[in-house]
Design an enzyme around this catalytic site. Structure first.
Site, PDB file in Angstrom:
ATOM      1  N   ALA A   1      64.194 -14.627  41.669  1.00 39.99           N
ATOM      2  CA  ALA A   1      63.720 -14.535  40.283  1.00 39.99           C
ATOM      3  C   ALA A   1      64.618 -15.349  39.364  1.00 39.99           C
ATOM      4  O   ALA A   1      65.847 -15.337  39.508  1.00 39.99           O
ATOM      5  CB  ALA A   1      63.706 -13.072  39.835  1.00 39.99           C
TER       6      ALA A   1
ATOM      7  N   ASP B   1      81.034 -21.789  50.231  1.00 42.27           N
ATOM      8  CA  ASP B   1      80.550 -22.794  49.267  1.00 42.27           C
ATOM      9  C   ASP B   1      80.567 -22.324  47.816  1.00 42.27           C
ATOM     10  O   ASP B   1      79.678 -22.663  47.049  1.00 42.27           O
ATOM     11  CB  ASP B   1      79.128 -23.205  49.687  1.00 42.27           C
ATOM     12  CG  ASP B   1      78.624 -24.438  48.945  1.00 42.27           C
ATOM     13  OD1 ASP B   1      79.433 -25.338  48.669  1.00 42.27           O
ATOM     14  OD2 ASP B   1      77.430 -24.496  48.625  1.00 42.27           O
TER      15      ASP B   1
ATOM     16  N   GLU C   1      71.095 -24.825  53.704  1.00 41.65           N
ATOM     17  CA  GLU C   1      70.964 -23.632  52.865  1.00 41.65           C
ATOM     18  C   GLU C   1      69.903 -22.759  53.516  1.00 41.65           C
ATOM     19  O   GLU C   1      68.800 -23.219  53.801  1.00 41.65           O
ATOM     20  CB  GLU C   1      70.549 -24.033  51.449  1.00 41.65           C
ATOM     21  CG  GLU C   1      71.658 -24.776  50.735  1.00 41.65           C
ATOM     22  CD  GLU C   1      71.408 -24.888  49.245  1.00 41.65           C
ATOM     23  OE1 GLU C   1      70.813 -23.957  48.674  1.00 41.65           O
ATOM     24  OE2 GLU C   1      71.791 -25.917  48.672  1.00 41.65           O
TER      25      GLU C   1
END
Length: 397
Positions: A202, A270, A104
């Site tokens: 966030a 993904d 990732e």
């Protein structure tokens, strides 16, 4: 006189309540049925600034994921998800890696946020705002350099995380955390000597305040080394999907097409599930969460990501017009992205070949839509989401 003095205590302070809210709360309050934030919400720029400048007061590992992610809490009680840097900008996903074991990437999270929103382009004579995809379905993300000692190790109460810190032979501070992939001494994250780069996304409102529904993506992959998914073998698979709720009415199938284009431009394979806010029912947008597996290869275009568009032959007019605009020389996607990404603290975010790959992929998307139009006719492919009376997009989106 005395009575007036008593009333004094109950007078408002003169500050309107919303102005005194922290930016993360202003962001949460602005979420509605159609978007995570409005086009001109000043709290978003302010929130991006907070993500890189607010003091980190505590850190914990996020449970459940395959790779290490940290939950960071700030002085103003805002929270963000930290994904540490694992690859340099130039590195590509190795060809023998399966999509489900790919790293990732922190820079993919940042680039996805910019692709999903807008960039301001200043022209000499007048100020013109050019939007990139203008979906506004990715929560704000910013890159930050974090001091591993002061801002992670010293503020975590997570013993499992704390125990994985060590000093490498090269005298750098390292840690690896706990997770099911890549959490070992061999895959440790090391500072130089103690700085680490990462993305901070966030948080959305707490699930106790805004429940989210998780949907299985109809075009999800098999997540198996040998098996194929149904959509890979059945060319009429979309017809089946279109007869199944929530895809049989409303805008959901068009939302899937927007997400398909978004993922194809990034090379993200993904997208196994997606989420919506439960409160808004089926007539609401898809939240484009978790984009860290985008931008893995610039030398290869993964055409299978585009299958939903090829099979369904549907697209919103607003999306189609925007894609056509981004293919023009003066509004070139790669240039707008490059310009937008320069605003991030850890720029450059994308290696130049990734930017060029987006222009190439955009041409492939436009070719797919024009093939659909040729086959099925414009009105059957392009869904007019504009209100014909005024030149604006209807709230249908």
């Amino acid at each position: 006189g005395r009575q007036n003095e008593d009333n004094e205590e109950f007078l408002p302070t003169g500050e309107t309540s919303i102005d005194s809210y922290p930016n993360w709360l202003k962001f949460h309050i602005g979420i509605n049925r159609y978007e995570l934030y409005s086009r001109h919400n000043p709290a978003i720029e302010a929130l991006l600034q907070d993500l890189v400048s607010q003091k980190i007061t505590s850190v914990a590992m996020k449970s459940g994921g395959t790779q290490l992610k940290l939950i960071m809490t700030f002085q103003n009680y805002g929270q963000a998800l930290f994904k540490p840097m694992k690859q340099t900008r130039e590195q590509e996903t190795p060809p023998d890696f399966f999509y489900f074991s790919d790293y990732e990437r922190h820079n993919a999270e940042i680039a996805a946020f910019h692709l999903d929103r807008q960039v301001k382009r200043i022209c000499i004579k007048r100020k013109v705002e050019i939007l990139i995809l203008d979906f506004r379905r990715v929560p704000p993300v910013a890159g930050r350099l974090v001091n591993m000692t002061r801002e992670i190790r010293d503020v975590t109460r997570d013993k499992k995380l704390w125990r994985t810190f060590f000093i490498s032979p090269a005298n750098n501070i390292c840690f690896y955390g706990e997770c099911s992939y890549y959490c070992s001494t061999e895959h440790a994250l090391c500072g130089k000597p103690d700085q680490i780069e990462g993305s901070l996304a966030a948080f959305l409102p707490d699930l106790s305040l805004a429940k989210r529904k998780t949907w299985r993506n109809p075009w999800r992959r098999s997540y198996h080394k040998r098996k194929k998914a149904e959509w890979e073998v059945d060319p009429d698979y979309c017809e089946e999907v279109k007869q199944t709720p929530p895809y049989d009415s409303g805008t959901r199938i068009l939302d899937i097409m927007d997400m398909t284009v978004f993922d194809f431009l990034m090379g993200n394979m993904d997208r196994h599930h997606y989420e919506t806010f439960e409160k808004f029912g089926n007539e609401t947008f898809i939240i484009h969460l978790d984009n860290g597996r985008g931008f893995g290869k610039y030398s290869h275009d993964e055409l299978s990501i585009l299958v939903p568009l090829n099979q369904c032959c549907r697209i919103r007019k607003s999306t189609y017009l925007r894609l056509q605009l981004l293919a023009k020389e003066e509004y070139k996607l790669s240039l707008l992205m490059k310009e937008s990404l320069l605003k991030d603290k850890i720029a450059p975010i994308l290696y130049q070949p990734h930017l060029e790959a987006m222009d190439r992929r955009l041409r492939i998307v436009l070719k797919a839509v024009s093939d659909c139009i040729e086959k099925d006719g414009y009105d059957n492919v392009v869904e007019n989401d504009f209100n014909t009376d005024v030149n604006t997009v209807t709230t249908e989106r």
